[in-house]
Write a protein that holds these residues in place. Structure first.
Motif, mmCIF file in Angstrom:
data_model
loop_
_atom_site.group_PDB
_atom_site.id
_atom_site.type_symbol
_atom_site.label_atom_id
_atom_site.label_comp_id
_atom_site.label_asym_id
_atom_site.label_seq_id
_atom_site.Cartn_x
_atom_site.Cartn_y
_atom_site.Cartn_z
ATOM 1 N N ASP A 118 0.836 -1.202 0.000
ATOM 2 C CA ASP A 118 0.000 0.000 0.000
ATOM 3 C C ASP A 118 0.874 1.255 0.000
ATOM 4 O OD1 ASP A 118 -2.826 1.143 0.452
ATOM 5 O OD2 ASP A 118 -1.635 2.095 2.023
ATOM 6 N N GLN A 119 0.734 2.079 -1.039
ATOM 7 C CA GLN A 119 1.586 3.262 -1.178
ATOM 8 C C GLN A 119 1.338 4.296 -0.080
ATOM 9 O OE1 GLN A 119 -0.178 1.952 -3.687
ATOM 10 N NE2 GLN A 119 0.997 1.895 -5.598
ATOM 11 N N ASN A 120 0.064 4.469 0.285
ATOM 12 C CA ASN A 120 -0.271 5.449 1.319
ATOM 13 C C ASN A 120 0.344 5.064 2.662
ATOM 14 O OD1 ASN A 120 -1.848 7.041 -0.421
ATOM 15 N ND2 ASN A 120 -3.641 5.758 -0.082
ATOM 16 N N THR A 121 0.270 3.793 2.982
ATOM 17 C CA THR A 121 0.867 3.307 4.228
ATOM 18 C C THR A 121 2.375 3.507 4.212
ATOM 19 O OG1 THR A 121 -0.867 1.641 4.501
ATOM 20 C CG2 THR A 121 1.192 1.285 5.696
ATOM 21 N N SER A 122 3.000 3.208 3.077
ATOM 22 C CA SER A 122 4.452 3.337 2.950
ATOM 23 C C SER A 122 4.906 4.777 3.155
ATOM 24 C CB SER A 122 4.900 2.852 1.568
ATOM 25 O OG SER A 122 4.658 1.480 1.417
ATOM 26 N N VAL A 123 4.238 5.699 2.487
ATOM 27 C CA VAL A 123 4.596 7.116 2.632
ATOM 28 C C VAL A 123 4.301 7.587 4.050
ATOM 29 C CG1 VAL A 123 4.112 9.462 1.842
ATOM 30 C CG2 VAL A 123 4.249 7.597 0.189
ATOM 31 N N GLY A 124 3.230 7.042 4.657
ATOM 32 C CA GLY A 124 2.887 7.396 6.035
ATOM 33 C C GLY A 124 3.973 6.985 7.010
ATOM 34 N N VAL A 125 4.516 5.790 6.833
ATOM 35 C CA VAL A 125 5.615 5.312 7.684
ATOM 36 C C VAL A 125 6.818 6.236 7.544
ATOM 37 C CG1 VAL A 125 7.291 3.448 8.037
ATOM 38 C CG2 VAL A 125 4.884 2.909 7.626
ATOM 39 N N SER A 126 7.113 6.606 6.316
ATOM 40 C CA SER A 126 8.245 7.486 6.044
ATOM 41 C C SER A 126 8.068 8.849 6.715
ATOM 42 C CB SER A 126 8.406 7.666 4.532
ATOM 43 O OG SER A 126 9.435 8.579 4.246
ATOM 44 N N MET A 127 6.871 9.407 6.609
ATOM 45 C CA MET A 127 6.608 10.719 7.190
ATOM 46 C C MET A 127 6.666 10.686 8.712
ATOM 47 S SD MET A 127 6.332 12.892 4.799
ATOM 48 C CE MET A 127 5.751 14.252 5.813
ATOM 49 N N VAL A 128 6.106 9.624 9.317
ATOM 50 C CA VAL A 128 6.146 9.503 10.782
ATOM 51 C C VAL A 128 7.587 9.402 11.261
ATOM 52 C CG1 VAL A 128 5.571 8.019 12.742
ATOM 53 C CG2 VAL A 128 3.854 8.478 10.993
ATOM 54 N N PHE A 129 8.390 8.598 10.556
ATOM 55 C CA PHE A 129 9.799 8.455 10.934
ATOM 56 C C PHE A 129 10.526 9.792 10.825
ATOM 57 C CE2 PHE A 129 14.277 7.643 10.039
ATOM 58 C CZ PHE A 129 14.601 6.783 11.074
ATOM 59 N N PHE A 130 10.262 10.529 9.748
ATOM 60 C CA PHE A 130 10.921 11.830 9.583
ATOM 61 C C PHE A 130 10.500 12.809 10.674
ATOM 62 C CE2 PHE A 130 10.727 16.217 8.072
ATOM 63 C CZ PHE A 130 12.080 16.443 7.861
ATOM 64 N N LEU A 131 9.208 12.837 11.001
ATOM 65 C CA LEU A 131 8.721 13.768 12.021
ATOM 66 C C LEU A 131 9.333 13.470 13.388
ATOM 67 C CD1 LEU A 131 4.942 14.032 11.035
ATOM 68 C CD2 LEU A 131 6.679 15.828 10.856
ATOM 69 N N ILE A 132 9.436 12.175 13.723
ATOM 70 C CA ILE A 132 10.072 11.803 14.999
ATOM 71 C C ILE A 132 11.536 12.241 15.002
ATOM 72 C CG2 ILE A 132 10.810 9.857 16.432
ATOM 73 C CD1 ILE A 132 8.274 8.395 15.518
ATOM 74 N N THR A 133 12.212 11.975 13.873
ATOM 75 C CA THR A 133 13.623 12.378 13.756
ATOM 76 C C THR A 133 13.778 13.888 13.872
ATOM 77 O OG1 THR A 133 14.038 10.500 12.281
ATOM 78 C CG2 THR A 133 15.686 12.241 12.303
ATOM 79 N N ALA A 134 12.884 14.628 13.216
ATOM 80 C CA ALA A 134 12.952 16.091 13.242
ATOM 81 C C ALA A 134 12.726 16.631 14.650
ATOM 82 C CB ALA A 134 11.917 16.671 12.278
ATOM 83 N N ILE A 135 11.745 16.050 15.374
ATOM 84 C CA ILE A 135 11.463 16.504 16.741
ATOM 85 C C ILE A 135 12.663 16.277 17.647
ATOM 86 C CG2 ILE A 135 10.066 16.037 18.803
ATOM 87 C CD1 ILE A 135 7.735 15.411 16.842
ATOM 88 N N VAL A 136 13.257 15.088 17.553
ATOM 89 C CA VAL A 136 14.446 14.790 18.360
ATOM 90 C C VAL A 136 15.605 15.706 17.966
ATOM 91 C CG1 VAL A 136 16.165 13.035 18.925
ATOM 92 C CG2 VAL A 136 13.762 12.399 18.719
ATOM 93 N N SER A 137 15.772 15.914 16.662
ATOM 94 C CA SER A 137 16.867 16.749 16.166
ATOM 95 C C SER A 137 16.732 18.195 16.624
ATOM 96 C CB SER A 137 16.918 16.702 14.636
ATOM 97 O OG SER A 137 17.132 15.389 14.168
ATOM 98 N N LEU A 138 15.504 18.678 16.698
ATOM 99 C CA LEU A 138 15.277 20.064 17.102
ATOM 100 C C LEU A 138 15.690 20.324 18.548
ATOM 101 C CD1 LEU A 138 11.873 20.849 15.347
ATOM 102 C CD2 LEU A 138 14.100 21.890 14.855
ATOM 103 N N LEU A 139 15.832 19.259 19.339
ATOM 104 C CA LEU A 139 16.330 19.431 20.703
ATOM 105 C C LEU A 139 17.748 20.005 20.694
ATOM 106 C CD1 LEU A 139 15.090 16.090 22.335
ATOM 107 C CD2 LEU A 139 14.068 18.360 22.557
ATOM 108 N N GLY A 140 18.449 19.779 19.574
ATOM 109 C CA GLY A 140 19.815 20.285 19.451
ATOM 110 C C GLY A 140 19.899 21.792 19.417
#
Length: 209
Positions: free
Chosen positions: A172-194
């Protein structure tokens, strides 16, 4: 330093901002010549890419898809040859780091494994119960693509890889892109702590001056 590196990686292609900062700190603190610092940073990046590739090949052996049915033996060969080539490259170009080859390789393996585990838990949180191995395989391929200096912070390149990878593997393409976006958002939130350490570093520099 790690959080600062992640913070800088958000704004430059391929995560080179964090690498440049780490190189600057290492050179300043330990008085190491530039050539050695660059060698270590290049080796660090290559080691990470190798582990992503190895994990992707291992998962490919277990993906139940017509596309891989007659080519799984190639992934087995790729695992052996990639390790051999990487070791020989270390011996030829980074001989000074050869004594800690397996130690650094183990650290890198652990770091990339935790990244894979985070993707697994994201899939579970989204209620995905089938084709998990295939989704994780695409995740690793997209991680390799995101490291390449193609876009700012890897934005877009990971999602495109997920989309077309899902198409090839009939996911499922929507699910795949959703996983990617969630991973990026988590990474971005953690990174912004810097950003806290960024301004703290600036304040220290001003105080010194």
């Amino acid at each position: 330093m790690y959080l600062l590196g992640m913070f800088y990686n958000l704004f430059l292609p391929g995560g080179i901002g964090g690498d440049a900062y780490k190189g600057y700190v290492i050179r300043k603190k330990f008085q190491v010549n530039t050539k050695k610092v660059v060698s270590v940073l290049v080796l660090d990046r290559l080691s990470g890419l190798l582990l992503l590739f190895l994990y992707a090949c291992i998962l490919a052996l277990f993906v139940q898809n017509e596309l891989f049915r007659n080519t799984k033996w190639l992934f087995g060969i790729a695992i052996v040859f990639s390790l051999l080539i990487f070791w020989l490259m270390n011996k030829r170009f980074f001989s000074g780091m050869l004594p800690i080859f397996w130690k650094s390789f183990s650290y890198s393996a652990f770091v990339q494994l935790t990244q894979l585990c985070s993707a697994f838990f994201i899939l579970k949180s989204l209620g995905i119960a089938v084709d998990i191995t295939a989704y994780l395989f695409i995740f690793l391929v997209s991680s390799i693509v995101s490291v390449l200096p193609l876009t700012i912070g890897g934005i877009g390149s990971r999602e495109v890889t997920f989309y077309y990878g899902a198409t090839l593997l009939a996911l499922d393409q929507n699910t795949s892109v959703g996983v990617s976006m969630v991973f990026f958002l988590i990474t971005a939130i953690v990174s912004l702590l810097g950003i806290f350490y960024h301004f703290k570093k600036v304040d220290l520099q001003v105080a010194t001056e």
